[in-house]
Write a protein that holds these residues in place. Structure first.
Motif, short mmCIF file in Angstrom:
data_model
loop_
_atom_site.label_atom_id
_atom_site.label_comp_id
_atom_site.label_asym_id
_atom_site.label_seq_id
_atom_site.Cartn_x
_atom_site.Cartn_y
_atom_site.Cartn_z
N ILE A 63 21.18 -59.51 -7.27
CA ILE A 63 19.99 -58.67 -7.43
C ILE A 63 20.34 -57.35 -8.11
CG2 ILE A 63 18.08 -57.52 -6.26
CD1 ILE A 63 17.85 -60.41 -5.81
N LEU A 71 17.12 -54.13 -15.47
CA LEU A 71 15.83 -53.43 -15.49
C LEU A 71 16.03 -51.96 -15.84
CD1 LEU A 71 12.81 -54.03 -14.77
CD2 LEU A 71 13.28 -52.96 -12.60
N LEU B 61 8.81 -55.57 -19.25
CA LEU B 61 7.97 -56.52 -18.51
C LEU B 61 8.74 -57.79 -18.17
CD1 LEU B 61 5.16 -55.79 -17.81
CD2 LEU B 61 4.32 -57.13 -19.72
N ALA B 63 11.99 -58.02 -17.95
CA ALA B 63 13.04 -57.67 -16.98
C ALA B 63 12.44 -57.58 -15.58
CB ALA B 63 13.70 -56.36 -17.37
N LEU B 64 11.23 -57.00 -15.48
CA LEU B 64 10.60 -56.85 -14.17
C LEU B 64 10.22 -58.21 -13.59
CD1 LEU B 64 9.66 -54.28 -12.44
CD2 LEU B 64 7.43 -55.25 -12.86
N LEU B 65 9.66 -59.08 -14.44
CA LEU B 65 9.34 -60.43 -13.99
C LEU B 65 10.60 -61.12 -13.48
CD1 LEU B 65 6.88 -61.71 -16.71
CD2 LEU B 65 6.58 -61.99 -14.27
N PHE B 66 11.71 -60.90 -14.19
CA PHE B 66 12.97 -61.50 -13.78
C PHE B 66 13.41 -60.96 -12.42
CE2 PHE B 66 17.68 -61.15 -13.85
CZ PHE B 66 17.92 -62.48 -13.56
N VAL B 67 13.30 -59.64 -12.24
CA VAL B 67 13.71 -59.03 -10.97
C VAL B 67 12.89 -59.61 -9.82
CG1 VAL B 67 13.70 -56.89 -9.63
CG2 VAL B 67 14.56 -56.87 -11.94
N VAL B 68 11.56 -59.71 -10.03
CA VAL B 68 10.68 -60.20 -8.97
C VAL B 68 11.09 -61.60 -8.54
CG1 VAL B 68 8.34 -60.96 -8.49
CG2 VAL B 68 8.73 -58.74 -9.54
N PHE B 69 11.34 -62.48 -9.52
CA PHE B 69 11.65 -63.86 -9.14
C PHE B 69 13.10 -64.02 -8.73
CE2 PHE B 69 7.65 -64.26 -11.34
CZ PHE B 69 6.96 -64.98 -10.39
N ASP B 70 13.96 -63.08 -9.14
CA ASP B 70 15.34 -63.07 -8.65
C ASP B 70 15.35 -62.72 -7.16
OD1 ASP B 70 17.95 -63.53 -9.30
OD2 ASP B 70 18.41 -61.43 -9.66
N VAL B 71 14.54 -61.73 -6.78
CA VAL B 71 14.45 -61.34 -5.37
C VAL B 71 13.88 -62.51 -4.56
CG1 VAL B 71 13.31 -59.78 -3.75
CG2 VAL B 71 14.26 -58.88 -5.86
#
Lengths: 183, 117
Positions: A63, A71, B61, B63-71
């Motif tokens: 993460i 990010l 956007l 990167a954020l989508l990636f972070v959300v689904f990574d979490v």
């Protein structure tokens, strides 16, 4: 022998975490600062390993290094003026911020020394047992925070889309007149 | 603990190998500094301007989508290990969790956030 090994590991991990952290805040170049976060976050993953919290080692790398750092790098690429290495890095409130942070540091150090530390006597379970316990806790005792995390992620996602979509691209782009704005 | 020690030794030896190789090549190679050698390589043509510029918001956007689904994926692991011992309740909860994020994903799709315009 093992105790010495633990001390060596702790000291090296502390160096690995704190030295890059200092570089993050002191380097002139914001992108370099972003890259310096990498060894810092690896150091934190190392602390989890030292505590035998195996799942968190993986999560920290997956993460924080794999996603959040990316990010942050993208967020840096969106900025224009702060990217300039010649930009001043201090402002008029710097001294006051330093004083307040210093007081906070003193207060926390004071609390830390006053706290009666109890040595951990029980040994953490193996990786599988830990993960099972975590998974169980997530869906039973901490079910509400678990679902709240989902709502939080959803809010971040939708907010980013709304902001990005309401902004025009920086360069004049052609052929986007079919886009319905607002709503 | 031993597994991490192996990983740490492996990392250290990796760094030592790279450092010693670079040092050895430094000792062996001839030195002929040239400003052209420090130019940014862009498939042959001369580079125009520099890379220090504002990038498209779209990257963020993604990167954020990636972070959300990574979490989300990180939450799936402990759930997948434990759900058999909790039963239907855990399944319903994960459906709710994934469903909420699925709603966000559908919203991103509907607003054409995943397309370059």
């Amino acid at each position: 022998m093992t105790a010495h090994l633990g001390t060596i590991a702790f000291v090296s991990l502390t160096a690995l975490t704190i030295l890059p952290a200092i570089m993050v805040v002191s380097t002139r170049n914001l992108v370099h600062a972003g890259f310096w976060m990498l060894p810092c976050l690896i150091g934190v993953a190392g602390f989890y390993a030292l505590l035998e919290a195996h799942f968190f080692v993986v999560v920290q790398i997956l993460i924080y290094i794999g996603a959040i750092l990316v990010l942050i790098m993208f967020a840096l690429m969106l900025t224009r003026d702060v990217m300039d290495p010649k930009e001043r890095q201090t402002n008029a409130m710097g001294v006051w911020a330093g004083v307040i942070c210093g007081l906070g540091l003193l207060a926390s150090a004071h609390m830390l020394f006053r706290h009666p530390w109890v040595g951990v006597t029980s040994h953490p379970g193996d990786a599988h047992a830990q993960t099972v316990a975590l998974g169980k806790a997530l869906v039973t005792r901490y079910a509400l925070p678990f679902e709240a995390a989902s709502v939080l992620l959803l809010a971040a996602l939708i907010a980013a889309i709304v902001i990005a979509k309401s902004m025009r691209p920086p360069a004049a782009s052609v052929g986007c007149d079919g886009e319905v704005s607002g709503g | 603990m031993h597994a991490y020690l192996t990983a740490a030794m492996f990392t250290l030896m990796g760094f030592a190998f790279v450092a010693s190789t670079l040092l050895l090549s430094r000792l062996l190679r001839p030195s002929a500094p040239n400003p052209d050698k420090l130019e940014t390589y862009e498939c042959g043509p001369l580079p125009v301007g520099d890379a220090w510029q504002q990038f498209n918001m779209h990257y963020y956007l993604f990167a954020l989508l990636f972070v959300v689904f990574d979490v989300e994926a990180a939450f799936l692991y402990p759930w997948a290990v434990a759900y058999k011992q909790v039963g239907l309740y855990a399944v319903v909860e994960m459906i709710l969790f994934v469903g909420l994020l699925g709603f966000g994903w559908a919203y991103a799709w509907r607003r054409k956030a995943l397309e370059w315009d």
